[in-house]
Write an enzyme that holds these catalytic residues in place. Structure first.
Site, short mmCIF file in Angstrom:
data_model
loop_
_atom_site.label_atom_id
_atom_site.label_comp_id
_atom_site.label_asym_id
_atom_site.label_seq_id
_atom_site.Cartn_x
_atom_site.Cartn_y
_atom_site.Cartn_z
N LEU A 253 -8.29 -1.40 0.76
CA LEU A 253 -9.69 -1.08 0.40
C LEU A 253 -10.42 -2.34 -0.02
CD1 LEU A 253 -11.58 1.36 0.17
CD2 LEU A 253 -10.93 1.54 -2.24
N HIS B 84 11.33 3.16 -2.89
CA HIS B 84 11.22 3.53 -4.31
C HIS B 84 11.63 4.97 -4.57
CE1 HIS B 84 8.14 0.07 -5.09
NE2 HIS B 84 9.39 -0.36 -5.05
#
Ligand code: BV8
Length: 248
Positions: free
Chosen positions: A208, A115
């Site tokens: 997470l 990106h």
């Protein structure tokens, strides 16, 4: 099974513990902006000063943050792993680059920024890219052409990611695909797990919390990257898969 060809994909979550904000917080804003206001070619055409300022703020922050234990664990693994390791990052920060600069990666290592990179700028007329650490003005003269301006070297929504040929080749031959710190919301990166699975790779998510694509992985390990990434990579040394959830 001892792995010989690994692809690691990282997202904003691996840099979170370094103090770099992730994209998708609860209020849907990203540093106070909606994504479409600041991360599309249309936004840049509409209000170049706003978009340049958004990236100027993030570029300046690079001087204040450091690689964390997760970045360094990948760099240390890259230095000792005897096979092919392709690290594909969606992140535009330079934390992986700095972590790997502190080691000597083994010959089979490659880092790919799909990106773009905050610390590079791009000429709108020639597409040429140069290192860049300063602020960019709304219409910043390009050193490459009088007909172009300098824009952030960033892939915005609606633009083609970089190095997709190299990424596709790596995905088609890997025997292990590891996704770290990404929500699985942005394509084509969110589809890489499927490509790897089709190539016969084992797939694991380190995040997470379960990402949108968690159910696509053979194993999921949830927790902060600075804890679960070093533990997982160490387990690869001893060839003992950690106690990972089954499919989430
Ligand atoms: C394209 C630069 C055509 C900007 C970015 C289907 C197929 C193809 C395209 C599309 C499609 N559907 C929709 C599209 C279009 C679009 C898209 O995906 N839109 C989404 C919103 C639906 N995609 C595009 O436009 C792409 N171009 O498709 O071209 C094409 C098609 C096929 C093949 C080739 C070309 C271009 C997308 C690139 C946009 N630019 N970045 C900038 O940085 O300023 S994307 C941006 O989102 C960042 O790069 C970021 O990395 C990325 C993904 O976000 P995440 O990294 O996952 O971050 P997020 O905050 O979402 O999640 C963080 C995760 O970390 C969370 O899960 C959290 O739980 C976890 N976490 C937090 N803390 C920790 C942690 N984990 C561990 N430890 C912690 N401490």
């Amino acid at each position: 099974m001892r792995h010989r060809d690994i692809v690691i994909l990282t997202g904003a979550g691996i840099s979170a513990e370094s103090g770099v904000p992730t994209f998708r917080s609860d209020d849907g804003l990203w540093l106070g902006h909606r994504v479409e206001e600041v991360a599309t070619p249309e936004a840049f055409a509409r209000d170049p000063a706003k978009v340049q300022d958004f990236y100027n703020q993030r570029r300046r922050q690079m001087a204040e943050v450091q690689p964390n234990a997760a970045h360094r664990a990948i760099a240390d693994f890259a230095a000792r792993f005897g096979g092919r390791l392709t690290l594909v990052t969606q992140n535009v920060d330079d934390l992986h680059d700095r972590a790997h600069a502190e080691t000597t990666p083994a010959p089979g290592f490659e880092l790919i920024h799909m990106h773009g990179e905050l610390l590079k700028a791009e000429c709108t007329a020639t597409d040429r890219v140069l290192d860049w650490t300063e602020d960019l003005d709304a219409y910043h003269d390009s050193p490459f052409s009088p007909d172009g301006w300098l824009r952030p070297h960033i892939v915005w929504f609606g633009e083609f990611p970089l190095h997709m040929d190299r990424i596709e080749r790596a995905l088609s031959s890997c025997d292990l695909f590891v996704s770290i710190g990404t929500s699985g919301e942005v394509y084509p990166a969110a589809g890489f797990v499927r490509r790897a699975h089709m190539a016969g790779a084992r797939t694991v998510e380190l995040n997470l919390e379960p990402s949108l694509g968690a159910s696509l992985f053979d194993a999921c390990i949830h927790g902060p990257a600075t804890e679960i990434v070093p533990a997982f990579l160490n387990s690869l040394d001893t060839n003992a898969w950690p106690n990972a959830d089954s499919r989430a």
